[in-house]
Design an enzyme around this catalytic site. Sequence first.
Site, short mmCIF file in Angstrom:
data_model
loop_
_atom_site.label_atom_id
_atom_site.label_comp_id
_atom_site.label_asym_id
_atom_site.label_seq_id
_atom_site.Cartn_x
_atom_site.Cartn_y
_atom_site.Cartn_z
N ASP A 1 0.88 -1.17 -0.12
CA ASP A 1 -0.19 -0.10 -0.07
C ASP A 1 0.96 1.14 0.15
OD1 ASP A 1 -1.92 2.04 0.54
OD2 ASP A 1 -3.12 0.72 1.94
N ASP A 2 0.82 2.03 -1.08
CA ASP A 2 1.42 3.53 -1.09
C ASP A 2 2.93 3.14 -1.24
OD1 ASP A 2 -0.78 4.67 -0.65
OD2 ASP A 2 -0.21 5.54 1.34
N CYS B 1 -5.76 4.80 -3.21
CA CYS B 1 -6.31 3.34 -2.88
C CYS B 1 -7.28 2.78 -3.51
CB CYS B 1 -6.38 3.37 -1.08
SG CYS B 1 -6.73 1.81 -0.84
N ASP C 1 -0.76 -0.44 -4.73
CA ASP C 1 -1.74 0.21 -5.30
C ASP C 1 -1.43 1.72 -5.88
OD1 ASP C 1 -1.36 1.49 -2.82
OD2 ASP C 1 -3.41 1.42 -2.18
N ASN C 2 -0.59 2.24 -5.33
CA ASN C 2 -0.20 3.56 -5.95
C ASN C 2 1.11 3.96 -5.53
OD1 ASN C 2 -2.52 4.24 -3.83
ND2 ASN C 2 -0.63 5.41 -3.56
#
Length: 657
Positions: A39-40, A75, A319-320
């Site tokens: 995540d991130d 997200c 996700d990003n």
Amino acid sequence: MKLSLLGSAALFLLHTLSLVHESAAANDGKPNILFIFTDDQDARLNSIDYMPNLQKHLVKQGTLHRNHYATIAICCPSRVSLLRGQYAHNTNITDVSPPYGGYSRFNKLGLGESTLPIWLQEAGYHTNYIGKLMNEYSVNNYNNPTPKGFDYQDQLVDPYTYVYNKPVFSKDGESPVFYKNAYQTDVIHAKALQALKNQRNSDKPFFLWVAPMAPHGQFSFQNGVMKTEPPVPAARHAHLFKDVKIARTPNFNPKKQTKTASFWKGLSHLNNTLVDQFDEIHRNRLRALQAVDEMIGTLFDELQHQGKLDNTYVIYSADNGYHLGQHRAYPGKCGNIEEDINVPFIVRGPGIPKGKVSDIVSAHHDLAPTFLALAKGSQHVPDWVDGGVIPLTHDLQKHPKTVAKESFAVEFWMQDAMPEFYPEVKAEGPNTYKTLRVISKDYNYMYSVWCTGEHEFYDLKNDPYETINKYHHIDEQLLNRLDALLLVLKSCRAENCRDPWRILHPHDPSVKTLADALHHKFDQHYSQYKHVSFSECLPYISVFNEQPVIGHHFKANSTTLATTNLTTDINKSEKVLQKLLRSSITIPSTSYQEDDDEYIKNVIRLHQMIPDPDDEDSVGLERLSEDFEKDAIPVPEELVTSQIDWVKHGFYNAFGN
Ligand SMILES: *[C@@H]1O[C@H](CO)[C@@H](O)[C@H](O)[C@H]1NC(C)=O
Ligand SMILES: *[C@@H]1O[C@H](CO)[C@@H](O)[C@H](O)[C@H]1NC(C)=O
Ligand SMILES: *[C@@H]1O[C@H](CO)[C@@H](O)[C@H](O)[C@H]1NC(C)=O
Ligand SMILES: *[C@@H]1O[C@H](CO)[C@@H](O)[C@H](O)[C@H]1NC(C)=O
Ligand SMILES: *[C@@H]1O[C@H](CO)[C@@H](O)[C@H](O)[C@H]1NC(C)=O
């Protein structure tokens, strides 16, 4: 005696071999897929360099794709884009929380009825999900409905998803449980290992998606006030990387601001105090990733132990991306800059070149069709999917639906900035834009149209850190093509997303790239298309607001067509939207009054039903034992039955996710 012993050993060996053979036959030659998804996690701040197991098992033994992107850098929208194989403009999930995003909207739009894991089940896979699914999946709606498509799922639930030392999970739609004094990534690690072990004797191919929340920032809710804090490492990693700093690239905290759009241009030069703080955030991100890296090591050992390494694709992504001080920006994502949209993407498995770096251009909406192609189940991918198959292996190169050759759109719809850790920082402009990326060996362009009417054009081949906006120096020949390509990609569906040039050159199949389209013989042709523009800055999709759309893109006749057809469209879409707005807010706003002391006290009391660890500083000193599940504690029923709208208390809307 000796002979017969040898004989039985040989027999045993033969038996084992035939078992292996049988299970391969039952698999129908289908490979397993292990997908590790953080995540991130940036691709541009060098975080993967600090992950030794990832380097050893994935980078060295597989292919690193350096041109893989999230087309919406936040997200929930990005995760739904991946689950559905669609651009956000087709999922209508454009935010992290209601009314434009979140798990409840995902279900109201019916998006959960047809997703990657469901297609893999149809292709004969045993599907598993462990970790963070999407925003607003909570102690209140974990089984309303239970996410579809997973034979086994064990997901983090809100409002505890972003608390490293309070892991709370719902398994298969059952009432949530928590693990006291445990580090969240370690619980995910232990559950993922168990899920793999459960496959030991199975003759079905498996899909295991493991989604740690790390290295996302932490949410802390104290005295009814929400704050975000840097990620919290496991205690055993807290001392690492004391000398590491964010790379001082040309776009890091520049003396003269590099990004020109309203959203960016007012950011001040960061003083040393802030830069030191950002460096420490960077170190904590790297520290938080260490527990993920340990999990990678364990999962590879288990695959090896099961003899499945050669028949398993292992894929790593996030996700990003993330930025920290680039273009003077405070920590976060949501931007159209490379730091936010370019994500790690590493693949290892049968037929994947070892130790290679690939320049193939791909995006998250391509992952579902690609996984299904690896799973020999492309017939289960619906026609409406936007993504194509990434030519990872020799076989996939021949697939009839391959990825868009060199281009994709990046989109965002938001009124304001989402500052993490620094809530006082405000942007001067809204964050709604359409961005085009075109990448080939000869050119690398970023072209952006903002809802404010501002434009950006960066030539990343010559200016890889996006420091000079050359929009006012771009020649019309190129601008016409970029605008035309952007208009197609920002409103494309299915095949049009994979081959946007067919809309622009319906009768000339020879045009396949920007280079082809740039030929002067097409100058007249490109002068007939309208340019992309917004009527106003909105925090949601309105087809009417984002002109033109495919079918209404000619200057000559778009006006008449646009008024008749778009009016019908806008009536339809506004009605859908209004209905959604009404239905997605489950708690009447009157039930929450800021000055209602009793109410807030009750919310705090409910939140505290998951207790703090005995000693914050020692959580994750050691990894969990294999029998950790015996320590699972049921969440008090009152927490599950009290319908608190956590969104209203600052979960999500004021902060990045
Ligand atoms: C650094 O900048 C921040 C944000 O503008 C400010 O609050 C802080 O006082 C500054 N610190 C110093 C030492 O100048
Ligand atoms: C709109 O104009 C374009 C370019 O002049 C032309 O090719 C197209 O056929 C026209 N479409 C309609 C529906 O008139
Ligand atoms: C536009 O509207 C006209 C009249 O209702 C209809 O015939 C035509 O098919 C529509 N075109 C598109 C692209 O929706
Ligand atoms: C759009 O809705 C308005 C109000 O409901 C109505 O008057 C108008 O006729 C509608 N337009 C179209 C093209 O359907
Ligand atoms: C998104 O919303 C528009 C109208 O607002 C609708 O036409 C479209 O079908 C929706 N897409 C999905 C995937 O639900």
